[in-house]
Design a protein around this motif. Structure first.
Motif, PDB file in Angstrom:
ATOM      1  N   PHE A   1       0.841  -1.240  -0.205  1.00 53.53           N
ATOM      2  CA  PHE A   1      -0.097   0.081  -0.032  1.00 53.53           C
ATOM      3  C   PHE A   1       0.775   1.257  -0.168  1.00 53.53           C
ATOM      4  O   PHE A   1       0.546   2.234  -1.038  1.00 53.53           O
TER       5      PHE A   1
ATOM      6  N   SER B   1      -4.005   8.487   1.381  1.00 55.28           N
ATOM      7  CA  SER B   1      -4.435   7.189   1.899  1.00 55.28           C
ATOM      8  C   SER B   1      -5.906   6.928   1.625  1.00 55.28           C
ATOM      9  O   SER B   1      -6.398   5.865   1.038  1.00 55.28           O
ATOM     10  N   ARG B   2      -6.639   7.827   1.922  1.00 51.22           N
ATOM     11  CA  ARG B   2      -8.350   7.478   1.953  1.00 51.22           C
ATOM     12  C   ARG B   2      -8.634   7.359   0.273  1.00 51.22           C
ATOM     13  O   ARG B   2      -9.356   6.291   0.060  1.00 51.22           O
TER      14      ARG B   2
ATOM     15  N   SER C   1      -7.199   3.998  -0.887  1.00 49.00           N
ATOM     16  CA  SER C   1      -7.674   2.814  -0.138  1.00 49.00           C
ATOM     17  C   SER C   1      -9.217   2.624  -0.925  1.00 49.00           C
ATOM     18  O   SER C   1      -9.534   1.669  -1.345  1.00 49.00           O
TER      19      SER C   1
ATOM     20  N   LYS D   1     -10.095  -0.613  -3.002  1.00 49.38           N
ATOM     21  CA  LYS D   1     -11.486  -1.450  -2.792  1.00 49.38           C
ATOM     22  C   LYS D   1     -12.255  -1.852  -4.008  1.00 49.38           C
ATOM     23  O   LYS D   1     -12.725  -2.926  -4.297  1.00 49.38           O
TER      24      LYS D   1
ATOM     25  N   ARG E   1      -5.897  -8.797  -3.367  1.00 50.14           N
ATOM     26  CA  ARG E   1      -5.445  -8.081  -2.003  1.00 50.14           C
ATOM     27  C   ARG E   1      -4.988  -9.116  -0.865  1.00 50.14           C
ATOM     28  O   ARG E   1      -5.937 -10.169  -0.657  1.00 50.14           O
TER      29      ARG E   1
END
Length: 72
Positions: A9, A20-21, A24, A28, A38
């Motif tokens: 990551f 990061s948000r 992420s 997903k 993942r």
């Protein structure tokens, strides 16, 4: 990630330069649509590795010529 088998990551975040948000959320979505795998590696520290699926690799390879010509 096209050239490497797996990426963590933090490594992906550094390469793309996103927060990061956002990363992420996008990972997903890509995982849900089977573009990336993942893999969580247990143990201190907890590590998450991402790799492209067959579908993800093929999509990436199709996009390379588009990215090349759009940059000219």
């Amino acid at each position: 990630m096209l050239l490497k088998e797996q990426a963590g990551f933090g490594e992906i975040k550094k390469i793309l330069g996103v927060n990061s948000r956002t990363l992420s959320d996008k990972l997903k979505i890509l995982n849900n649509y089977d573009y990336v795998n993942r893999k969580v590696e247990v143990g201190p520290p907890l590590r998450v590795k991402y790799s492209l699926t067959y579908k993800g690799k093929n999509t990436g390879l199709l996009a390379l010529p588009l990215l090349y010509y759009s940059s000219k």
